[in-house]
Design an enzyme around this catalytic site. Sequence first.
Site, PDB file in Angstrom:
ATOM      1  N   ASN A  42       2.085   4.646   4.249  1.00  0.00           N
ATOM      2  CA  ASN A  42       0.992   3.776   3.818  1.00  0.00           C
ATOM      3  C   ASN A  42       0.351   3.129   5.044  1.00  0.00           C
ATOM      4  O   ASN A  42       1.032   2.775   6.009  1.00  0.00           O
ATOM      5  CB  ASN A  42       1.446   2.734   2.783  1.00  0.00           C
ATOM      6  CG  ASN A  42       2.625   1.885   3.205  1.00  0.00           C
ATOM      7  OD1 ASN A  42       3.469   2.305   3.988  1.00  0.00           O
ATOM      8  ND2 ASN A  42       2.689   0.677   2.672  1.00  0.00           N
ATOM      9  N   GLU A  44      -2.255   0.143   5.756  1.00  0.00           N
ATOM     10  CA  GLU A  44      -2.973  -0.988   5.138  1.00  0.00           C
ATOM     11  C   GLU A  44      -4.152  -1.430   6.009  1.00  0.00           C
ATOM     12  O   GLU A  44      -4.342  -0.951   7.134  1.00  0.00           O
ATOM     13  CB  GLU A  44      -1.983  -2.126   4.886  1.00  0.00           C
ATOM     14  CG  GLU A  44      -0.905  -1.703   3.894  1.00  0.00           C
ATOM     15  CD  GLU A  44       0.041  -2.824   3.504  1.00  0.00           C
ATOM     16  OE1 GLU A  44       0.065  -3.877   4.165  1.00  0.00           O
ATOM     17  OE2 GLU A  44       0.767  -2.624   2.505  1.00  0.00           O
ATOM     18  N   CYS A  53      -2.158   4.843   0.320  1.00  0.00           N
ATOM     19  CA  CYS A  53      -0.737   5.059   0.021  1.00  0.00           C
ATOM     20  C   CYS A  53      -0.169   6.207   0.861  1.00  0.00           C
ATOM     21  O   CYS A  53      -0.898   7.103   1.304  1.00  0.00           O
ATOM     22  CB  CYS A  53      -0.561   5.416  -1.454  1.00  0.00           C
ATOM     23  SG  CYS A  53      -0.851   4.049  -2.586  1.00  0.00           S
ATOM     24  N   GLU A  55       1.639   8.754  -0.075  1.00  0.00           N
ATOM     25  CA  GLU A  55       1.482  10.075  -0.691  1.00  0.00           C
ATOM     26  C   GLU A  55       0.123  10.663  -0.335  1.00  0.00           C
ATOM     27  O   GLU A  55      -0.017  11.841  -0.024  1.00  0.00           O
ATOM     28  CB  GLU A  55       1.585   9.978  -2.217  1.00  0.00           C
ATOM     29  CG  GLU A  55       2.907   9.452  -2.731  1.00  0.00           C
ATOM     30  CD  GLU A  55       2.934   7.933  -2.902  1.00  0.00           C
ATOM     31  OE1 GLU A  55       2.395   7.212  -2.048  1.00  0.00           O
ATOM     32  OE2 GLU A  55       3.508   7.474  -3.910  1.00  0.00           O
ATOM     33  N   CYS A  82       2.556   5.274  -7.391  1.00  0.00           N
ATOM     34  CA  CYS A  82       1.655   4.446  -8.203  1.00  0.00           C
ATOM     35  C   CYS A  82       0.792   5.330  -9.105  1.00  0.00           C
ATOM     36  O   CYS A  82       0.760   6.558  -8.956  1.00  0.00           O
ATOM     37  CB  CYS A  82       0.780   3.578  -7.296  1.00  0.00           C
ATOM     38  SG  CYS A  82      -0.572   4.472  -6.499  1.00  0.00           S
ATOM     39  N   CYS A  85      -1.751   7.574  -7.278  1.00  0.00           N
ATOM     40  CA  CYS A  85      -1.107   8.715  -6.612  1.00  0.00           C
ATOM     41  C   CYS A  85      -0.656   9.757  -7.624  1.00  0.00           C
ATOM     42  O   CYS A  85      -0.642  10.952  -7.314  1.00  0.00           O
ATOM     43  CB  CYS A  85       0.058   8.244  -5.752  1.00  0.00           C
ATOM     44  SG  CYS A  85      -0.504   7.439  -4.226  1.00  0.00           S
TER      45      CYS A  85
HETATM   46  N1  THU Z   1       2.205   2.151  -1.854  1.00  0.00           N
HETATM   47  C1  THU Z   1       2.334   3.457  -1.475  1.00  0.00           C
HETATM   48  O1  THU Z   1       2.195   3.793  -0.290  1.00  0.00           O
HETATM   49  N2  THU Z   1       2.586   4.382  -2.440  1.00  0.00           N
HETATM   50  C2  THU Z   1       2.780   4.074  -3.762  1.00  0.00           C
HETATM   51  O2  THU Z   1       2.851   4.974  -4.584  1.00  0.00           O
HETATM   52  C3  THU Z   1       2.924   2.671  -4.159  1.00  0.00           C
HETATM   53  C4  THU Z   1       2.331   1.693  -3.223  1.00  0.00           C
HETATM   54  C5  THU Z   1       1.900   1.162  -0.820  1.00  0.00           C
HETATM   55  C6  THU Z   1       0.488   0.621  -0.882  1.00  0.00           C
HETATM   56  C7  THU Z   1       0.614  -0.691  -0.163  1.00  0.00           C
HETATM   57  O3  THU Z   1       0.438  -0.465   1.226  1.00  0.00           O
HETATM   58  C8  THU Z   1       2.058  -1.110  -0.413  1.00  0.00           C
HETATM   59  O4  THU Z   1       2.723   0.022  -0.932  1.00  0.00           O
HETATM   60  C9  THU Z   1       2.204  -2.261  -1.393  1.00  0.00           C
HETATM   61  O5  THU Z   1       1.501  -2.027  -2.544  1.00  0.00           O
END
Ligand code: THU
Length: 123
Positions: A42, A44, A53, A55, A82, A85
Amino acid sequence: MTGEELVIRAEAAAANAYAPYSNYLVGASVLTRDGRFFDGVNVENAAYPLGICAERTAIAKAASEGLRPGDLEAIGINASPCGGCRQWLHEWQFELVAFRREDGSIAEYSPAALLPDGWDLPT
Ligand code: THU
């Protein structure tokens, strides 16, 4: 390569996550049908909704190298994917999605099981 082995790769990849806002480190590891790996994390951003994310990072890396839906066999993730994704996992026609549950066990699903009646663009 088992689902659990892919999750272990994802857990190692998560060390490179750029998540200074949530401090939630996510890693994903894609196995292609021809035996290559694309790892993602991920990433940000200070403008929070712009983060991506793990994935999607991993799948975008594979797409950038020319791979297409059907070329990606399996993905391991260190957390449950999530909802957004799950739509990507559906689009990319993975055979197997494996992730680490909160209790430490390994979950293994097809994209269809994670997103019943998945949406496709009407033709
Ligand atoms: N996140 C992912 O990378 N993948 C997911 O499927 C769930 C959430 C990340 C996004 C964000 O940077 C952090 O988790 C908190 O939500």
